[in-house]
Design an enzyme around this catalytic site. Sequence first.
Site, PDB file in Angstrom:
ATOM      1  N   HIS A  99       0.831  -1.212   0.000  1.00 55.93           N
ATOM      2  CA  HIS A  99       0.000   0.000   0.000  1.00 55.93           C
ATOM      3  C   HIS A  99       0.870   1.270   0.000  1.00 55.93           C
ATOM      4  O   HIS A  99       2.034   1.251   0.422  1.00 55.93           O
ATOM      5  CB  HIS A  99      -0.907  -0.003   1.232  1.00 55.93           C
ATOM      6  CG  HIS A  99      -0.141   0.017   2.521  1.00 55.93           C
ATOM      7  ND1 HIS A  99       0.368   1.168   3.066  1.00 55.93           N
ATOM      8  CD2 HIS A  99       0.235  -0.982   3.347  1.00 55.93           C
ATOM      9  CE1 HIS A  99       1.013   0.891   4.175  1.00 55.93           C
ATOM     10  NE2 HIS A  99       0.962  -0.423   4.372  1.00 55.93           N
ATOM     11  N   ARG A 148      -6.058   0.672   3.952  1.00 53.97           N
ATOM     12  CA  ARG A 148      -4.929   1.261   3.215  1.00 53.97           C
ATOM     13  C   ARG A 148      -4.562   0.412   1.990  1.00 53.97           C
ATOM     14  O   ARG A 148      -4.166   0.947   0.954  1.00 53.97           O
ATOM     15  CB  ARG A 148      -3.715   1.487   4.130  1.00 53.97           C
ATOM     16  CG  ARG A 148      -3.169   0.271   4.881  1.00 53.97           C
ATOM     17  CD  ARG A 148      -2.198   0.749   5.963  1.00 53.97           C
ATOM     18  NE  ARG A 148      -1.464  -0.306   6.669  1.00 53.97           N
ATOM     19  CZ  ARG A 148      -1.896  -0.940   7.744  1.00 53.97           C
ATOM     20  NH1 ARG A 148      -3.109  -0.691   8.216  1.00 53.97           N
ATOM     21  NH2 ARG A 148      -1.145  -1.853   8.342  1.00 53.97           N
ATOM     22  N   HIS A 272       0.680  -5.604   2.368  1.00 58.38           N
ATOM     23  CA  HIS A 272       1.484  -4.861   3.354  1.00 58.38           C
ATOM     24  C   HIS A 272       2.951  -5.289   3.345  1.00 58.38           C
ATOM     25  O   HIS A 272       3.287  -6.378   2.869  1.00 58.38           O
ATOM     26  CB  HIS A 272       0.888  -5.100   4.733  1.00 58.38           C
ATOM     27  CG  HIS A 272      -0.559  -4.734   4.784  1.00 58.38           C
ATOM     28  ND1 HIS A 272      -0.997  -3.511   5.209  1.00 58.38           N
ATOM     29  CD2 HIS A 272      -1.669  -5.424   4.392  1.00 58.38           C
ATOM     30  CE1 HIS A 272      -2.310  -3.450   5.099  1.00 58.38           C
ATOM     31  NE2 HIS A 272      -2.748  -4.603   4.605  1.00 58.38           N
TER      32      HIS A 272
HETATM   33  O1  LIG Z   1       4.113  -0.498  11.199  1.00 57.76           O
HETATM   34  C1  LIG Z   1       3.888  -1.464  10.452  1.00 57.76           C
HETATM   35  O2  LIG Z   1       2.807  -2.065  10.430  1.00 57.76           O
HETATM   36  C2  LIG Z   1       4.980  -1.933   9.512  1.00 57.76           C
HETATM   37  C3  LIG Z   1       4.805  -1.418   8.128  1.00 57.76           C
HETATM   38  O3  LIG Z   1       4.653  -0.043   8.072  1.00 57.76           O
HETATM   39  O4  LIG Z   1       6.188  -1.494  10.022  1.00 57.76           O
HETATM   40  P1  LIG Z   1       7.582  -2.206   9.802  1.00 57.76           P
HETATM   41  O5  LIG Z   1       8.313  -1.390   8.812  1.00 57.76           O
HETATM   42  O6  LIG Z   1       8.197  -2.180  11.158  1.00 57.76           O
HETATM   43  O7  LIG Z   1       7.350  -3.603   9.360  1.00 57.76           O
END
Ligand SMILES: O=C(O)[C@@H](CO)OP(=O)(O)O
Length: 344
Positions: A99, A148, A272
Amino acid sequence: MAAAVFPQAIGTLQWHQYLTDCNLHQELGSTSVKLTNGFIFSNGFFRRGCYCSRTRNFTVIQSSASQTSVFDPVKAPSRSNTSESRKKSNEAALILIRHGESLWNEKNLFTGCVDVPLSKKGVEEAIEAGKRISSIPVDTIYTSALIRAQMTAMLAMTQHRRRKVPVVLHNESEQAKAWSQIFSEDTKKQSIPVIAAWQLNERMYGELQGLNKQETADRYGKEQVHEWRRSYDIPPPNGESLEMCAERAVAYFRDQIEPQLLSGKNVMIAAHGNSLRSIIMYLDKLTSQEVISLELSTGIPMLYIFKEGKFIRRGSPIGPSEAGVYAYTRSLAQYRQKLDEMLQ
Ligand SMILES: O=C(O)[C@@H](CO)OP(=O)(O)O
């Protein structure tokens, strides 16, 4: 297509150059090249998951011209426009998109399964991502259950040149199913089903959700926080490790999405950072060590070709106006040409 023949040694390639230099990729695209460090470039990508490092140098030590273009048209008018030939070619495009930036990415907060929308920059990134994939066929869209990812998929599809309408399927109850039926076959044909699945959600970040990433690093130490964020099997407090996230995300991919690809359907997944890291780990056969340095940018689409049960990474497509789009296979170029003719 005739393959380019490389001399025995052509010097040094930088991975960064591979990512950005279309001509280089095109030259290499139809050739198998052995590189130092044991890496092999063939069928358009480096094997052994080395894309974790963008600055690594590769010295070409040997090449062969045995590999010709392996990509048959996905939906090319001359060869693959019947379901029969599609089945035979067994080939489909798979687009993965993390996203665009969310309002909590912007504030540097751990987000996980908290359902926050895109920021203004995230909206722009999603539209830009849509431009990059606007000439790649999409038959089915999968998103996580989080807004998102759904915003990203929908905004990206506003840019698609085929102009099909993404329609969210509501199978949560018999009534929801019945009430969202479409009664025109023609309209159905001009629609793209969108399936929202919680299994593709971001990893559950446990007690880090809502905390500021910098403040958390200051409090628990940089190394501890890096371990929570990027290790394979160490979960954050009361949250999911990448391994736990993979158990649901990769299982869903294998059970629900792979059969679609096998039947020749072109699929886009909007999800994600970590659910996609786990899926890429599966696609590229990365080890638990290699996945540590895999980072995904927001709103950058990645293209794979699924052929004969294998996933072939093609990089990130760039806009149709750019010359020499390295991510396109011959079949995708034909699809794009068909769109050009249709839209003239
Ligand atoms: O905060 C989160 O959910 C993830 C992605 O933004 O963070 P990270 O980069 O620590 O995996």
